[in-house]
Design an enzyme around this catalytic site. Structure first.
Site, PDB file in Angstrom:
ATOM      1  N   LYS A 139       0.879  -1.189   0.000  1.00  0.00           N
ATOM      2  CA  LYS A 139       0.000   0.000   0.000  1.00  0.00           C
ATOM      3  C   LYS A 139       0.903   1.221   0.000  1.00  0.00           C
ATOM      4  CE  LYS A 139      -4.439   0.894   0.163  1.00  0.00           C
ATOM      5  NZ  LYS A 139      -5.557   0.059  -0.314  1.00  0.00           N
ATOM      6  N   ASP A 179      -7.017   4.181  -4.617  1.00  0.00           N
ATOM      7  CA  ASP A 179      -7.668   4.056  -3.300  1.00  0.00           C
ATOM      8  C   ASP A 179      -8.290   5.434  -3.057  1.00  0.00           C
ATOM      9  OD1 ASP A 179      -7.776   2.047  -0.846  1.00  0.00           O
ATOM     10  OD2 ASP A 179      -7.433   4.006   0.029  1.00  0.00           O
TER      11      ASP A 179
END
Ligand code: NDP
Ligand code: 2IT
Length: 460
Positions: A139, A179
């Site tokens: 991430k 995201d």
């Protein structure tokens, strides 16, 4: 003398291991509450599972899985439209590549810090394992706030971000995606800069535009997949989606596509929200209204409150979250820790039957406990929202093979993938009697594959 049964002895031993383990995690990761929360949620279900499996203890698997392989932390300088030099923090957390290249989104939001990205990268490792595809967990992102910035400012920021990030990523190394705050516009700018710096056209990012290697169904995948999973949970318990009243938070990519699929499956999406408040439509939002919200958010970049100005059957509730609305199912789809224990208790009192986490870790631990104790079906994020990264994995496959599958084929693959994830949760989450514990099922099913791969590699 009190003789403990084998089950009780295992329970006592795993509780002791869990307490000791969490004390170590807290000591090694001070000031990182979201990361500690995500690790606890997994460890509390894994320790009982491995109580009688010494190989996982001997190999220190849970300890190793809670340390990222590496974290890259960098400066992102850019210039705003007024000519001022601005500086943000960029990160990439390469969490675990035991079963495939690091894979996971980039988040641009002012709240981004190491704790949030470590929690997201850790969760991603289990989620990606659940998809059944060969992808590891990662991430990244930046504490950049895209709100109120011009397209040119966002472009300059993305170019600067990739000017550092490009050396750490690659189609077989680490493949970022979108995201919160990173959608089609940002992926386009970042892919353009990657291609320019490296002179390579490869599937290094997913969520790309359809003109340059993107996959059909990727935009819809997270929200659609979440609703397939909710339907699977309801059907497994003997019900279905038809007529279900659903509260949804958020109004971004995940929320709007969850609302759209809920509608297609015969349910009534009653709410949407943003960080300002929520909108309520007693009739359930229709497709025209959902399309209007998509345009509001993706093109005009406006506020959800404007929906109530546009449609006479929509009410706006300023500064509130939608959890007080009486519904059959709730689908938090905005951000982490957006449902607390008190809100969960109120939802239980109002008769909620199922909660599906479409955002990542939207329920605080107290909320998760309240739902599970009350026997509410609880679908954890790593299972419910895995369709997004699942179709990202399929985008990688199409890019490697230089092909493009059609929409029906991809929708079928997504629906099957969500069905398989649901089955894995049932398999690992069902005790001899009682309802499925989807939290335990998702955690164990995701864990086993990564842990066994790590054991095969030896102590690396
Ligand atoms: P978007 O940026 O498209 O939308 C985010 C939405 O959540 C907006 O409505 C935003 O409102 C709201 N929001 C964000 N932060 C907060 C906050 N702190 N408080 C209240 N509302 C907030 O993001 P996505 O839809 O892509 O992501 C939503 C969630 O789903 C995240 O948890 C993400 O990690 C998760 N997810 C996303 C996937 C994807 O494919 N995109 C895949 C799997 C999970 P506002 O505009 O006011 O900030
Ligand atoms: O949280 C997530 O799974 C995502 N943001 C999607 C990641 C991806 O690589 O598609």
């Amino acid at each position: 003398m009190v003789i403990m049964s084998k089950k009780h002895a295992n329970d006592a031993k795993s509780k002791e291991y869990l307490d000791r383990y969490m004390a170590g995690v807290e000591k090694r990761n001070p000031g990182e509450p979201e990361f500690q929360q995500a690790v606890f949620e997994v460890a509390s279900t894994i320790f009982p599972y491995i109580a009688d499996k010494p190989e996982y203890h001997e190999n220190q698997i849970l300890e190793r899985m809670a340390e990222p392989d590496r974290v890259v932390y960098f400066r992102v300088p850019w210039t705003d439209d007024a000519g001022n030099v601005r500086t943000n923090r960029g990160f990439r957390v390469q969490f675990n590549n035991a079963i495939g290249p690091y894979k996971g989104g980039l988040r641009f939001h002012p709240s981004v810090n190491l704790s949030i990205l470590k929690f997201l990268g850790y969760e991603q490792t289990f989620k990606n394992s659940l998809t059944g595809l060969p992808i590891g967990g990662g991430k990244g992102g930046a504490n950049f706030n895209p709100k109120g910035k011009s397209d040119n400012e966002v472009m300059r920021f993305c170019q600067s971000f990739v000017t550092e990030l490009y050396r750490h990523i690659g189609e077989d190394t680490d493949v970022p995606a979108g995201d919160i705050g990173v959608g089609a516009r940002e992926i386009g700018y970042m892919f353009g800069q990657y291609k320019r710096i490296t002179n390579r056209f490869v599937g290094v990012l997913t969520g790309k535009g359809l003109e340059f290697g993107g996959s059909k169904m990727r935009t819809e995948a997270t929200g659609y997949g979440a609703m397939f999973f909710l339907r699977n949970m309801l059907e497994h318990a003997g019900g279905g989606m038809e007529g279900m009243r659903i509260s949804i938070s958020g109004s971004g990519n995940v929320a709007t596509h969850a609302a759209e699929k809920a509608l297609q499956l015969g349910a009534k999406p009653l709410t949407l929200s943003d960080s300002g408040g929520f909108v309520y439509c007693a009739d359930g939002f229709n497709q025209e209204q959902i399309d209007w919200v998509k345009e509001l958010k993706n093109v005009r970049r406006g506020r959800i409150s404007e929906t109530a100005d546009e449609f006479s059957n929509v009410e706006y509730h300023d500064g509130k979250r939608p959890w007080g609305v009486e519904v059959d199912c709730a689908v938090p789809s905005a951000t982490q820790n957006e449902v607390n224990g008190e809100e969960a208790a109120m939802m239980v009192k109002n008769g909620v039957k199922a909660v599906a986490e479409a955002a990542n870790m939207p329920c605080e631990q107290a909320a998760v406990d309240a739902f599970i104790e009350a026997g509410v079906m609880f679908g954890p994020a790593k299972a419910v929202n895995a369709g997004g990264v699942g179709v990202s994995g399929l985008e990688m496959s199409q890019n490697s093979a230089r092909i493009a599958w059609d929409e029906d084929h991809l929708r079928g693959l997504l629906e099957n993938m969500m069905g398989d994830i649901h089955e894995s949760c049932v398999r690992y989450g069902t005790e001899k009697i009682g309802p499925v514990n989807y939290l335990r099922g998702a955690n164990i099913a995701g864990f086993v594959k990564v842990a066994d791969a790590m054991i095969s590699y030896g102590h690396v």
